[in-house]
Write a protein that holds these residues in place. Structure first.
Motif, PDB file in Angstrom:
ATOM      1  N   GLU A  56       0.831  -1.202   0.000  1.00 29.57           N
ATOM      2  CA  GLU A  56       0.000   0.000   0.000  1.00 29.57           C
ATOM      3  C   GLU A  56       0.867   1.254   0.000  1.00 29.57           C
ATOM      4  O   GLU A  56       0.589   2.212  -0.739  1.00 29.57           O
ATOM      5  CB  GLU A  56      -0.920  -0.021   1.224  1.00 29.57           C
ATOM      6  N   GLN A  74       1.152   4.212  -3.032  1.00 28.65           N
ATOM      7  CA  GLN A  74       1.050   5.646  -2.758  1.00 28.65           C
ATOM      8  C   GLN A  74       2.271   6.385  -3.277  1.00 28.65           C
ATOM      9  O   GLN A  74       2.156   7.460  -3.879  1.00 28.65           O
ATOM     10  CB  GLN A  74       0.877   5.889  -1.258  1.00 28.65           C
ATOM     11  N   MET A 133      -4.961   7.662  -2.729  1.00 32.87           N
ATOM     12  CA  MET A 133      -5.657   6.849  -1.729  1.00 32.87           C
ATOM     13  C   MET A 133      -6.222   7.770  -0.653  1.00 32.87           C
ATOM     14  O   MET A 133      -5.528   8.123   0.302  1.00 32.87           O
ATOM     15  CB  MET A 133      -4.705   5.832  -1.104  1.00 32.87           C
ATOM     16  N   GLN A 178     -10.339   2.569  -5.380  1.00 35.18           N
ATOM     17  CA  GLN A 178      -8.942   2.530  -4.959  1.00 35.18           C
ATOM     18  C   GLN A 178      -8.531   1.075  -4.856  1.00 35.18           C
ATOM     19  O   GLN A 178      -9.390   0.189  -4.854  1.00 35.18           O
ATOM     20  CB  GLN A 178      -8.760   3.240  -3.618  1.00 35.18           C
TER      21      GLN A 178
END
Length: 324
Positions: free
Chosen positions: A128, A132, A138, A210
């Motif tokens: 994650e 980003q 996000m 997302q």
């Protein structure tokens, strides 16, 4: 200079625009910065090998000398882990014998990394963070669903208890045409039907806003992951209905890994598929000891395609398969 007769006035230019190639360079820079900041070692491993994957769903390119082009750097990277490398990452070209299309190119770029001391949940956290860093917006933490929850929520069935008849009829009721000329073994293969549900029904609905993480797959779909009870400790990442990444809490048991390789070989042999030798060097390395770790592979071309909202992979490759 004499013409070879193979020139094409329409295929010599790049398939990607210069703007997209600059975006590609920027993405690769961000990836390198991400791992440099975390002091993860960048490595290179051979693209040519005397062994190939025996994965049931992946076909390898074989060279004239009997060696194989690699579909993933996984086996070689695990040998480095067994030799004490510590955390490692690699960005390389890999090759898979499949048709070209909107989401596929026989040669593509794969980002793969391994984290000793991590399980699949902790690696999802780092995935994650990487997304980003690569520019994926996000507004909140990514949705995480178990495989079972995803099927219940997006397909209205429980993949653990649904019968084969329900899996088959359910697809037809939704208007999906079933593959023709199915072999008897496929008709009775539960995972074959679950894979169809994933590709036709569940997967396309995941990660629309997302990225979405799907974890704890059926144990029968463990691949190279550890098994805990009835689930495999693995995850996949979906964004806008597209599979981006596949990660495992890595299997370290050499005997179990060899058994899985041999079972995959038998499966391929029964279906008259190519049956490569499995990687005996990996088994030898695992016998020496693989540290408890998690690893993941991310399709870089697909990620860039989605970031740019490009219509096809060709738009983010300097030269796609048709122009190579």
């Amino acid at each position: 200079m004499k013409s070879s007769g193979n020139e094409s006035p329409t295929l010599w230019p790049p398939s990607a625009s210069l703007e997209n190639l600059r975006a590609r360079a920027n993405l690769l820079r961000r990836i390198r910065e991400f791992f440099a900041e975390r002091e993860v070692l960048e490595v290179e491993t051979p693209l040519l090998s005397r062994h190939a994957t025996v994965d049931r769903h992946i076909e390898s390119f074989r060279c004239n000398d009997g060696r194989w082009l690699q579909t993933s750097p996984e086996f070689a990277m695990k040998r480095l882990l067994c030799a004490g490398s510590g955390p490692i990452w690699q960005l390389c070209k890999v090759f898979r014998h499949e048709e070209s299309g909107r989401w596929h190119n026989p040669e593509f770029s794969l980002l793969e990394w391994y984290r000793p001391g991590y399980d699949h949940h902790r690696l999802m956290d780092e995935m994650e963070a990487l997304l980003q860093a690569c520019g994926v917006a996000m507004p909140q933490v990514c949705l995480r669903l178990s495989y079972r929850e995803a099927f219940q929520g997006y397909a209205g069935l429980d993949p653990w208890i649904a019968t084969l008849a329900e899996l088959r009829s359910g697809l037809e009721q939704r208007g999906h045409s079933l593959p023709r000329n199915l072999e008897p073994a496929e008709l009775e293969d539960r995972d074959f039907w679950l894979d169809l549900w994933m590709s036709l029904v569940v997967g396309p609905q995941l990660g629309q806003d997302q990225p979405c993480f799907l974890y704890d797959f059926p144990a029968s779909q463990a691949a190279l992951a550890r098994v805990r009870g009835e689930v495999a400790e693995r995850f996949e990442v979906f964004w806008r209905g597209v599979e981006l990444a596949n990660g495992f809490h890595e299997l370290a048991d050499a005997g179990e890994q060899q058994r899985r390789f041999e079972a995959d070989q038998a499966w391929r042999r029964d279906r008259a598929r190519a049956v490569p030798d499995y990687d005996a060097q990996l088994i030898a390395a695992l016998r020496q000891g693989l540290p408890d770790c998690a690893g993941v592979a991310l399709g870089v071309d697909r990620l860039l395609m989605l970031l740019l909202e490009a219509p096809a992979l060709a738009a983010v490759l300097a030269f796609d398969d048709a122009r190579a």
